[in-house]
Scaffold this active site. Structure first.
Site, PDB file in Angstrom:
ATOM      1  N   ASN A   1       0.794  -1.232  -0.144  1.00 10.74           N
ATOM      2  CA  ASN A   1      -0.151   0.057  -0.144  1.00 10.74           C
ATOM      3  C   ASN A   1       0.904   1.059   0.003  1.00 10.74           C
ATOM      4  O   ASN A   1       1.322   1.772   0.886  1.00 10.74           O
ATOM      5  CB  ASN A   1      -0.827   0.021   1.308  1.00 10.74           C
ATOM      6  CG  ASN A   1      -1.863   1.137   1.211  1.00 10.74           C
ATOM      7  OD1 ASN A   1      -1.811   2.200   0.565  1.00 10.74           O
ATOM      8  ND2 ASN A   1      -2.907   0.796   2.058  1.00 10.74           N
ATOM      9  N   ASP A   2       1.188   1.864  -1.239  1.00 13.53           N
ATOM     10  CA  ASP A   2       1.886   2.833  -1.435  1.00 13.53           C
ATOM     11  C   ASP A   2       1.606   4.142  -0.451  1.00 13.53           C
ATOM     12  O   ASP A   2       2.262   5.098  -0.397  1.00 13.53           O
ATOM     13  CB  ASP A   2       2.040   3.426  -2.782  1.00 13.53           C
ATOM     14  CG  ASP A   2       2.806   2.538  -3.579  1.00 13.53           C
ATOM     15  OD1 ASP A   2       4.082   2.222  -3.158  1.00 13.53           O
ATOM     16  OD2 ASP A   2       2.133   2.096  -4.921  1.00 13.53           O
ATOM     17  N   CYS A   3       0.154   4.164  -0.183  1.00 16.91           N
ATOM     18  CA  CYS A   3      -0.327   5.113   0.554  1.00 16.91           C
ATOM     19  C   CYS A   3      -0.371   4.941   2.051  1.00 16.91           C
ATOM     20  O   CYS A   3      -0.748   5.908   2.904  1.00 16.91           O
ATOM     21  CB  CYS A   3      -1.648   5.447   0.052  1.00 16.91           C
ATOM     22  SG  CYS A   3      -1.791   5.912  -1.631  1.00 16.91           S
TER      23      CYS A   3
ATOM     24  N   GLN B   1       5.707   9.368  -0.486  1.00 15.40           N
ATOM     25  CA  GLN B   1       6.427   8.007  -0.656  1.00 15.40           C
ATOM     26  C   GLN B   1       8.043   8.554  -0.350  1.00 15.40           C
ATOM     27  O   GLN B   1       8.659   7.759   0.228  1.00 15.40           O
ATOM     28  CB  GLN B   1       6.444   7.350  -1.885  1.00 15.40           C
ATOM     29  CG  GLN B   1       5.174   6.566  -2.130  1.00 15.40           C
ATOM     30  CD  GLN B   1       3.901   7.206  -2.588  1.00 15.40           C
ATOM     31  OE1 GLN B   1       3.813   8.410  -2.927  1.00 15.40           O
ATOM     32  NE2 GLN B   1       2.890   6.997  -1.990  1.00 15.40           N
TER      33      GLN B   1
END
Ligand code: BGC
Ligand code: NOJ
Length: 844
Positions: A504-506, A521
């Site tokens: 989950n990049d977020c 990020q």
């Protein structure tokens, strides 16, 4: 009513339907769009090797060679209104009536009497009829070539002869698409072309550092041409109303700066019933650096190579032959796995569209679609490894090459650059590394390759770290370092530290960004010794088991991968012991009572727990831990799946978490930046739905697995195209969750890990046709009311004709191979050179 199109194929006409905008033609492997004003542009990809194009149902889109940013051939205007403006536009002009229109509807948007766009495997055919004139164009990229062919057939259905003008062409991009859309003070002064034998050559920057140019040619001698946009369009006119087309007369303009274009003007006189074909070519050509000019001391492009290619493909016969070859290629690729199940949506997706999308995600990673600009991201380490799951069986040699490229960007620590540039194959420093899940995906990618091919030699390939010559180790050691990377980065609970983000990049637990415009990020202001990810813990368990399998099977490097050995067995056990330890840790510190926790934040507080006010339960850990087999024995996997159903499932798919974050949480990052129901903030992230689907198969629940699969299956959602809005033939990254007013609306179609994961889930886990080291495994977990299904799978040179029949409601498999009963559910690899094997599996 039927009209004859290119090569005599009929254009079928469908009445407008409210909720749908077309239909599937499975026989031809096409989606047929019958209304041009789809809710969003519905696109297709041309090309599957080095030259690519994106084409919408109204001929919008652009072309590039290898890299959508650095070798852009044609210009596209982002976030335009209409959305897909800039394309491969052809205009037809009735010279007597002095009226012109676009057969692809855009850009003139005339009320066409018939319209149809057929998106197929590597080609699109856009055709229409207006006032008795039919024009139909087939766009495709021949295999092994760096050009696209547009075959236009114009037919006069009127009762009288008609004089027509056809204008076909493109607007060139000045190569670097980023620079092209920003650096106007320079760019308006650099555009250059050459025209020779009526072929337009675009050569901006060729006189200096470039050794490549583009060209546009036509098979019928043009009456005129234009290469300067301003002359073609005229002042204050757009592509919907070009002055030259309006007048029916080219300017024969030669670009010198400003905006070079390539437009040909062809005059046709068609008798009643007569049809004529024009072939247009748009191509890319590179010359050796020392042979750029002809004559050598001039500034004139050396066109020798290009001319031969142009001459070849301007012949309609050669173009048809190239098209036939492309069709053959796709027949081959799609014949590797074909299924015949009771569900038409499954059949269509597995046999055609999901496989096709997997090719696109393999080729493009997340670079160029209508939602990925082509100037942003490179190839993602995590993404490209996952893409292999849906691609490896199609062209294993390309998968092998990709694995070696990916591994060469790995860092000596075992960590990985998050992205790399396809043209240079170098890690991308701007984005950097420390997404702590990244290294494990390499293990999964390699395992998928090995199971498919049995090509153990890849493990001994010398591969550098960070592309540094001299740092090479066998690929196998890259996998060992991937695994070790997590063991070197455990947090206070013994769980993996999250770094910048995990899948989950977020979920940016170390970021704490309060400044607009910062990247969530890459802006890290915490060293990150506290925040832990239970997702990475689950991933570690799966990757660890895969690594142990590889090691035990025959990877032991000191034995050159030549067979099982005691050393390999011992090393494999070590990995399994680490996995067992991690499973324990998950049970102790990663279980919330009814579901798996998601993470610990930088303060050591739980994320994804009933104790939280918002974001109490997340899909990622429920899906990934269960698919990895965590908690299968003690029932916590089943419990996690029940909780998923209770709290996260909606009729449009499973949302990412609940309750959605209603405000921005500094310590959670980008996830809480999205309005509730969108993207990672409780959207239906289609990428991770298949993890739950696989989890359901692991607890033996075929009905639930298939139900979830169908909720997000694009073909099954075709009837609600008004709501879904994206293409009904490919997956989108996200469907709006229940917190959004647009619940059920899809977004970001095409380039998403959703393609590979859903393909993997339906083929290997629901239908259960699974690759393994010892042979093909048949372990279906299908709905109880399925009487059975059939499949053909080509695997390691053998064709397996599989028939599954249900005799009871369970998932137990009794196998018969070529008439002989076999123990277990793995078909042993034939040792006697048989090329066809008949498999019967009785389920009960
Ligand atoms: C998106 C993610 C994406 C990330 C990295 C975020 O804004 O929501 O889906 O992975 O950017 O590009
Ligand atoms: C899209 C990215 O490409 C992928 O790597 C990531 O896992 C998902 N977004 C979720 O954030």
């Amino acid at each position: 009513m039927q009209a004859r199109g290119l090569a005599g194929a009929p254009i079928s006409v469908r009445r407008e339907q409210r909720m749908k905008f077309g239909y599937f033609d499975d026989q031809k492997r096409e989606y047929v769009i019958t209304q041009p004003d789809t809710p969003l542009p519905w696109i297709n990809y041309l090309g599957c090797e080095a030259y690519f194009g994106i084409i919408s149902n109204t001929a919008g889109g652009y072309s590039f060679y290898r890299d959508a940013r650095l070798r852009r051939l044609t210009r596209y205007r982002y976030n335009n209104a209409p959305f897909d403006l800039g394309g491969r536009y052809i205009y037809v002009r009735d010279n007597d009536a002095k009226e012109f229109w676009s057969p692809s509807w855009q850009p003139t948007r005339h009320q066409l009497e018939k319209y149809e766009c057929r998106h197929g495997m590597g080609y699109s055919i856009i055709g229409s009829e207006y006032k008795g004139i039919e024009a139909r164009t087939r766009y495709f990229v021949p295999l092994g070539e760096n050009l696209e062919i547009w075959q236009l057939a114009v037919t006069n259905h009127r009762h009288h002869a008609t004089s027509l003008s056809i204008f076909g062409g493109v607007e060139f991009c000045l190569w670097d698409a980023q620079d092209d859309s920003t650096n106007f003070q320079r760019n308006f002064s650099i555009g250059q072309v050459e025209v020779e034998d009526e072929v337009i050559y675009h050569k901006t920057e060729y006189r200096e550092r470039r050794d490549h140019f583009a060209y546009f040619a036509s098979s019928v001698k043009p009456a005129g041409l234009d290469t300067q946009r301003d002359k073609f369009l005229g002042p204050y006119r757009g592509w919907d109303n070009p002055a030259v087309v309006d007048r029916g007369q080219s300017e024969n303009s030669i670009a010198y700066g400003w905006a070079p274009i390539g437009y040909q003007h062809i005059k046709l006189n068609l008798k009643p019933g007569e049809s004529q074909q024009i072939v247009f070519l748009l191509g890319y050509q590179e010359n050796p650096k020392d042979q750029k000019f002809d004559p050598p001391n001039s500034q004139t492009i050396n066109k020798k190579g290009a001319k031969a290619t142009i001459a070849k493909y301007l012949s309609p016969t050669n173009a048809d032959a190239a098209f036939a070859k492309l069709a053959q290629y796709w027949d081959g690729v799609l014949s590797i796995l074909e299924v015949d199940t009771p569900d038409e949506h499954t059949n269509r997706m597995v046999n055609i569209w999901n496989a096709y999308q997997c090719m696109a995600t393999f080729n493009m990673s997340r670079s160029a679609s209508f939602y990925e600009s082509g100037i942003g991201r490179g190839l993602g380490f995590r993404d490209s490894n996952q893409d292999l799951l849906g691609f490896v069986h199609m062209v294993p040699s390309r998968a092998r090459e990709r694995i070696l490229d990916l591994a060469a960007t790995q860092l000596p620590t075992g960590g990985a650059y998050h992205q790399y540039q396809p043209l240079t194959k170098r890690g991308n420093n701007d984005v950097g590394s420390n997404f702590n899940d990244d290294p494990h995906w390499l293990i999964l990618g390699v395992a998928a390759y090995l199971k498919e091919t049995g090509d153990w030699s890849i493990l001994n390939e010398p591969v550098p770290y960070d592309n540094q010559t001299g740092s090479e180790t066998p690929l196998y050691e890259h996998l060992q370092r991937s695994f070790q990377y997590t063991l070197d980065r455990l947090g206070p609970h013994g769980l993996p530290l999250i770094g910048r983000a995990d899948w989950n990049d977020c979920l940016n637990l170390n970021c704490f960004s309060d400044t607009p415009g910062q990247s969530f990020q890459t802006t890290t202001n915490k060293e990150g010794k506290v925040a832990e990810s239970i997702f990475i813990a689950g991933l570690f368990c799966l990757a660890g088991r895969e690594l142990a399998d590889i090691t035990v099977q025959k990877a032991c490097p000191s034995h050159g991968g030549s067979g099982k050995c005691a050393e390999g067995e011992a090393e494999g056990k070590k990995y399994l012991a680490e996995v067992a330890k991690m499973e324990d840790t998950i049970r102790k510190h990663g279980w919330d009572g009814e579901w798996f926790l998601r993470a610990y934040d930088d303060f050591g507080n739980k994320v994804g727990s009933k104790e939280c006010e918002e974001g109490k339960i997340f899909i990622e850990t429920q899906g990934f831990c269960t698919l990895a087999g965590v908690g299968l024995n003690d029932g916590i996997a089943a419990k996690a799946l029940e909780s998923t159903k209770k709290h996260l499932a909606t009729k449009h798919g499973i949302v990412l978490q609940q309750p959605a974050y209603s405000k921005y949480y500094l310590h959670l990052g980008e996830i809480s930046s999205y309005p509730p129901g969108y993207k990672e903030n409780a959207g239906i992230f289609c990428h991770n739905n298949p993890w739950v689907i696989i989890g359901e198969t692991r607890v033996g629940n075929g009905d639930q697995a298939f139900d979830y699969y169908s909720r997000i299956n694009p073909s099954a959602r075709e009837e609600i195209s008004d709501l879904h809005r994206c293409e009904p033939y490919v997956y989108a990254q996200m469907i709006a969750g229940k917190d959004a007013p647009t619940h059920g609306e899809a977004k970001n179609s095409w380039l998403t890990g959703t393609a590979a994961w859903n393909y993997f889930a339906i083929t290997q886990w629901i239908l259960g046709i699974r690759t393994s080291y010892d042979g093909l495994q048949i372990a279906p977990v299908v709905p109880k009311n399925w009487k059975g299904f059939k499949a053909t799978r080509k695997f390691r040179g053998v064709t397996y004709n599989i028939e599954v029949q249900r005799s009871g409601s369970g998932n137990h498999v009794a196998l018969t191979v070529d008439g002989t009963a076999v123990k277990g559910d793995v078909i042993p690899l034939p040792t006697d050179g048989r090329k066809q094997v008949a498999v019967k599996a009785v389920l009960g």
